[in-house]
Design an enzyme around this catalytic site. Sequence first.
Site, PDB file in Angstrom:
ATOM      1  CG  ASN A 153      40.302  45.958  38.218  1.00 18.24           C
ATOM      2  OD1 ASN A 153      40.326  46.490  37.264  1.00 18.24           O
ATOM      3  ND2 ASN A 153      41.170  45.201  38.890  1.00 18.24           N
ATOM      4  CB  CYS A 327      53.642  42.008  47.900  1.00 17.55           C
ATOM      5  SG  CYS A 327      54.150  43.622  47.869  1.00 17.55           S
TER       6      CYS A 327
HETATM    7  C1  LIG Z   1      37.533  39.971  37.666  1.00 24.50           C
HETATM    8  C2  LIG Z   1      37.921  40.820  36.415  1.00 24.50           C
HETATM    9  C3  LIG Z   1      38.379  40.397  35.181  1.00 24.50           C
HETATM   10  C4  LIG Z   1      38.418  38.860  35.101  1.00 24.50           C
HETATM   11  O1  LIG Z   1      37.143  38.077  35.081  1.00 24.50           O
HETATM   12  P1  LIG Z   1      37.362  36.615  35.299  1.00 24.50           P
HETATM   13  O2  LIG Z   1      35.951  36.225  35.211  1.00 24.50           O
HETATM   14  O3  LIG Z   1      37.646  36.208  36.892  1.00 24.50           O
HETATM   15  O4  LIG Z   1      38.006  35.825  34.464  1.00 24.50           O
HETATM   16  C5  LIG Z   1      38.427  40.990  34.083  1.00 24.50           C
HETATM   17  N1  LIG Z   1      38.133  42.377  34.122  1.00 24.50           N
HETATM   18  C6  LIG Z   1      38.010  43.051  35.408  1.00 24.50           C
HETATM   19  C7  LIG Z   1      37.892  44.488  35.325  1.00 24.50           C
HETATM   20  C8  LIG Z   1      37.933  42.172  36.455  1.00 24.50           C
HETATM   21  O5  LIG Z   1      37.500  42.911  37.451  1.00 24.50           O
END
Ligand SMILES: *Cc1c(COP(=O)(O)O)cnc(C)c1O
Length: 396
Positions: A153, A327
């Site tokens: 991510n 941060c």
């Molecule tokens: C956003 C994200 C999550 C969490 O998903 P939610 O629906 O916000 O709980 C988990 N893993 C990755 C890689 C993400 O980008």
Amino acid sequence: MDKKIIYMDHAATTPVRPEVLEEMLPYFTEKFGNPSSIYSISSENKNAIAKARETIAGTIHTTPENIYFTAGGSESDNWALKAAAEAYASKGKHIITTKIEHHALLHTCEYLEQKGFEVTYLDVDENGLVDPARLESAIRPDTILISIMFANNEIGTIEPVAEIGRIAREHGVLFHTDAVQAYTQVPIDVEEMKIDMLSASGHKINGPKGVGFLYIRKGVKIRSFVHGGAQERRRRAGTENVPGIIGLAAAARIATERMSERTAAERKIRDHLIGRIESEIPYAKLNGDRTKRLPNNVNFSFSFIEGESMLIMLDGKGICASSGSACTSGSLDPSHVLLAIGLPHEIAHGSLRLTIGDGTTMEEADYVVDQLKEVVEWLRSMSPLYEDFVKKEQSR
Ligand SMILES: *Cc1c(COP(=O)(O)O)cnc(C)c1O
């Protein structure tokens, strides 16, 4: 007066598509029935959920009975890990993951460590890639689960998932992947890639927040995650989030249908951003793999700069972006992902993530780079470190 907002943080969340919202709306009002009841307005909802499950299953090449609706990516990750750990504890208590997973996964691993499980956190290379050979040598007789994200991510690196799946299957170890970022950005075939469990989330694909799914391959032993009613094949109780599920399926259907044209457009903007930043801003380093990269991810480190200051100044210009330093979440440590790819603390602190989405235009990308150039220049002009560096360069 309204200022124009340029949203470059689609890895954090995305807006719900108007068509998706339109499909959801009736399920808040006239189609409000509990899917478990027997009168017809309810059985219509039951059918709508069945259809949504079928749609989702089709997007990852599986059958509907392997799809379980959840409250999002975090819940799916928690479920996959905790329930698999519990169900397979008699076989062993060793889990393998990586140092660059999302916190939904890493913090669940920490919890499992407190419960007596042992977790190996694999290193990644300087681009964030897991080495399949290193993974294979980490597998032990008591390894019950491998959990490696499909794509990261923060830096957008896409992991060698098919190879990881092959290794896991050969060793008889379950393979879970957090595909929250990769889902509908990269084609996914859970059969071909030998994936046993997969997490995805609605709000990262222009669907609603608070809804997602976990794919669990038939035959995987998993106990109930939420105890109560018989929903989700008795594994996740609770009256279904009907509008959410309808919205998730609509978003998944639209995003999958348009995947190749949409990602081609995103890739073009991504590469334009990368190209301009690299040629026009000095001392900028691209983070993540150049080719094995999500179509919508740009991540740079700028020397002599604080990521937070960059974000605040960009925000002042109407640009929403994200920084690699944590941060904002109350910690002074830079992101665990940037440290895991070997960035020194001070470089990791000066990182910026721009994630584009459906509808991001080339003009917006150009505006962002123009503004970013000014911000970086201005912040460096304030930095004593940069001043020292320039003096040293000049005296060479
Ligand atoms: C956003 C994200 C999550 C969490 O998903 P939610 O629906 O916000 O709980 C988990 N893993 C990755 C890689 C993400 O980008």
